[in-house]
Design a protein around this motif. Sequence first.
Motif, PDB file in Angstrom:
ATOM      1  N   ALA A   1       1.082  -1.318  -0.260  1.00  0.00           N
ATOM      2  CA  ALA A   1      -0.334   0.296   0.079  1.00  0.00           C
ATOM      3  C   ALA A   1       1.053   1.332  -0.069  1.00  0.00           C
ATOM      4  O   ALA A   1       1.890   1.096   0.833  1.00  0.00           O
ATOM      5  CB  ALA A   1      -0.768   0.371   0.886  1.00  0.00           C
TER       6      ALA A   1
ATOM      7  N   ASP B   1      -4.104   1.674  -2.856  1.00  0.00           N
ATOM      8  CA  ASP B   1      -4.688  -0.205  -2.435  1.00  0.00           C
ATOM      9  C   ASP B   1      -4.453   0.312  -1.153  1.00  0.00           C
ATOM     10  O   ASP B   1      -4.349   0.796  -0.287  1.00  0.00           O
ATOM     11  CB  ASP B   1      -4.110  -0.522  -2.693  1.00  0.00           C
ATOM     12  CG  ASP B   1      -3.329  -1.257  -4.391  1.00  0.00           C
ATOM     13  OD1 ASP B   1      -4.665  -1.032  -4.782  1.00  0.00           O
ATOM     14  OD2 ASP B   1      -2.788  -1.386  -4.930  1.00  0.00           O
ATOM     15  N   THR B   2      -5.527  -0.577  -0.335  1.00  0.00           N
ATOM     16  CA  THR B   2      -6.127  -0.479   1.255  1.00  0.00           C
ATOM     17  C   THR B   2      -5.797  -2.146   1.530  1.00  0.00           C
ATOM     18  O   THR B   2      -6.577  -2.117   2.629  1.00  0.00           O
ATOM     19  CB  THR B   2      -7.558  -0.462   0.867  1.00  0.00           C
ATOM     20  OG1 THR B   2      -8.794  -1.070   0.619  1.00  0.00           O
ATOM     21  CG2 THR B   2      -7.777   1.518   0.980  1.00  0.00           C
TER      22      THR B   2
ATOM     23  N   ASN C   1      -8.087   2.258  -5.674  1.00  0.00           N
ATOM     24  CA  ASN C   1      -7.296   0.934  -5.884  1.00  0.00           C
ATOM     25  C   ASN C   1      -6.757   0.659  -6.966  1.00  0.00           C
ATOM     26  O   ASN C   1      -7.677   0.939  -8.127  1.00  0.00           O
ATOM     27  CB  ASN C   1      -9.182  -0.018  -5.786  1.00  0.00           C
ATOM     28  CG  ASN C   1      -9.622   0.211  -4.882  1.00  0.00           C
ATOM     29  OD1 ASN C   1     -10.575   0.428  -4.559  1.00  0.00           O
ATOM     30  ND2 ASN C   1      -9.137  -0.067  -3.518  1.00  0.00           N
ATOM     31  N   THR C   2      -5.499   0.068  -7.450  1.00  0.00           N
ATOM     32  CA  THR C   2      -5.196   0.212  -8.409  1.00  0.00           C
ATOM     33  C   THR C   2      -6.314  -1.411  -9.945  1.00  0.00           C
ATOM     34  O   THR C   2      -6.434  -1.128 -10.518  1.00  0.00           O
ATOM     35  CB  THR C   2      -4.087  -1.008  -8.214  1.00  0.00           C
ATOM     36  OG1 THR C   2      -3.854  -1.653  -7.399  1.00  0.00           O
ATOM     37  CG2 THR C   2      -2.964   0.167  -7.924  1.00  0.00           C
TER      38      THR C   2
ATOM     39  N   HIS D   1      -5.822  -6.024  -2.903  1.00  0.00           N
ATOM     40  CA  HIS D   1      -5.697  -3.808  -2.713  1.00  0.00           C
ATOM     41  C   HIS D   1      -7.093  -3.246  -2.476  1.00  0.00           C
ATOM     42  O   HIS D   1      -6.884  -1.844  -2.614  1.00  0.00           O
ATOM     43  CB  HIS D   1      -5.625  -4.285  -4.858  1.00  0.00           C
ATOM     44  CG  HIS D   1      -4.155  -5.259  -4.502  1.00  0.00           C
ATOM     45  ND1 HIS D   1      -3.254  -4.430  -4.791  1.00  0.00           N
ATOM     46  CD2 HIS D   1      -4.161  -6.164  -5.039  1.00  0.00           C
ATOM     47  CE1 HIS D   1      -2.514  -5.588  -4.781  1.00  0.00           C
ATOM     48  NE2 HIS D   1      -3.145  -6.339  -5.081  1.00  0.00           N
ATOM     49  N   SER D   2      -8.338  -4.006  -1.880  1.00  0.00           N
ATOM     50  CA  SER D   2      -9.372  -2.827  -1.946  1.00  0.00           C
ATOM     51  C   SER D   2     -10.628  -3.073  -0.907  1.00  0.00           C
ATOM     52  O   SER D   2     -11.096  -2.762  -0.426  1.00  0.00           O
ATOM     53  CB  SER D   2     -10.179  -3.255  -3.860  1.00  0.00           C
ATOM     54  OG  SER D   2     -10.589  -4.908  -3.442  1.00  0.00           O
TER      55      SER D   2
ATOM     56  N   ASN E   1     -11.276  -1.082   2.021  1.00  0.00           N
ATOM     57  CA  ASN E   1     -11.715   0.728   2.048  1.00  0.00           C
ATOM     58  C   ASN E   1     -12.777   0.915   2.631  1.00  0.00           C
ATOM     59  O   ASN E   1     -13.476   1.965   3.137  1.00  0.00           O
ATOM     60  CB  ASN E   1     -12.798   0.428   0.235  1.00  0.00           C
ATOM     61  CG  ASN E   1     -11.615   0.206  -0.855  1.00  0.00           C
ATOM     62  OD1 ASN E   1     -10.631   0.499  -1.074  1.00  0.00           O
ATOM     63  ND2 ASN E   1     -12.871  -0.344  -2.093  1.00  0.00           N
TER      64      ASN E   1
ATOM     65  N   ALA F   1     -11.408   3.741  -8.724  1.00  0.00           N
ATOM     66  CA  ALA F   1     -10.702   2.722  -9.719  1.00  0.00           C
ATOM     67  C   ALA F   1     -11.111   2.762 -10.520  1.00  0.00           C
ATOM     68  O   ALA F   1     -12.121   3.512 -11.403  1.00  0.00           O
ATOM     69  CB  ALA F   1     -12.062   1.737  -8.587  1.00  0.00           C
TER      70      ALA F   1
ATOM     71  N   ASP G   1      -7.143  -2.794 -15.008  1.00  0.00           N
ATOM     72  CA  ASP G   1      -6.022  -1.263 -13.841  1.00  0.00           C
ATOM     73  C   ASP G   1      -5.664  -0.277 -14.060  1.00  0.00           C
ATOM     74  O   ASP G   1      -5.613  -0.056 -15.272  1.00  0.00           O
ATOM     75  CB  ASP G   1      -4.628  -2.752 -14.925  1.00  0.00           C
ATOM     76  CG  ASP G   1      -4.414  -4.371 -14.454  1.00  0.00           C
ATOM     77  OD1 ASP G   1      -4.688  -4.416 -13.519  1.00  0.00           O
ATOM     78  OD2 ASP G   1      -4.360  -5.260 -15.726  1.00  0.00           O
TER      79      ASP G   1
ATOM     80  N   GLY H   1       0.849  -1.129  -9.094  1.00  0.00           N
ATOM     81  CA  GLY H   1      -0.256  -2.730  -8.938  1.00  0.00           C
ATOM     82  C   GLY H   1       0.475  -3.929  -9.717  1.00  0.00           C
ATOM     83  O   GLY H   1       1.447  -4.083 -10.079  1.00  0.00           O
TER      84      GLY H   1
ATOM     85  N   GLY I   1       2.419  -4.780  -7.068  1.00  0.00           N
ATOM     86  CA  GLY I   1       1.670  -5.250  -5.821  1.00  0.00           C
ATOM     87  C   GLY I   1       2.552  -5.815  -5.251  1.00  0.00           C
ATOM     88  O   GLY I   1       1.447  -5.309  -4.013  1.00  0.00           O
TER      89      GLY I   1
END
Length: 265
Positions: free
Chosen positions: A23, A36-37, A63-64, A70-71, A74, A84, A149, A163, A202
């Motif tokens: 992140a 990214d979360t 968000n990638t 990666h999401s 949120n 995104a 992406d 990412g 990523g």
Amino acid sequence: MTFLHEIGSGVHVLRHPVLDVNATLVVGGESALVVDTLSTAVQAQELLAAVRRVTALPLTVVNTHHHFDHSFGNQVFAGAKIWAHEEAARLIGPAMHARAAVEYPDMASELACTTPSAPTELVRAAADLDLGDRPVQLRHFGRGHSIGDLAVLVPDADVLIAGDLVEESGPPQFDDAYPLDWPDTVAALLARLTPDSRVVPGHGAVVGLPFVTAQHEHLAALAWLIREGDADGAPPERVAAKSPFPQDVSLPAVQRGYLQLNALT
């Protein structure tokens, strides 16, 4: 305690031990951006605490891509704008949550307490953010690791957040990928890099131009193997055995590539 590490002026990376996922925090003059979360609400709380040790500025999120690691954090950033790609936003939801719980049973309890939160701001090809005298570019250069992406560019720091278009600590993953498109997408990333650029993958350590160039060559080689194998009627297993990547990740790539060539995906 989880910490962010500065890799460029006002650009900090948190490399989380679970799945070795990254992140990134980009600090501007008036606001800050979290890219990214992470995978769960618990992990995202760790991330938010680390962010708040660096800055108290208002936050925006990117968000990638749609994958849960990666999401799915949120929800912890509720109230912030979450950006995104439009296709990624469509896929962040219950189906991905169910899939993650099956594929990662060791995270089942944390996932059970995590609710996927859809992005609020959608990107088709490009968007530009201003963090206060610090521009950040969101770019969709094409399909690759996924259908949606996004790359995040911080021009004044010469940093690109890629990412899963770029992977360092393991080979690229192709389960939802477009292996015939991926080389061209990474070529577009390469066109934005300088010899001094830092690239946040990523997963894994921060890399630079030589690493991304080498990964592009491998992705391009695999794409040609897929095209040749399809033309020859070769079984996917035979093509995967020739891949520059391990066979366990190459076989899904070949299968996905064959579907693309036959207009089935």
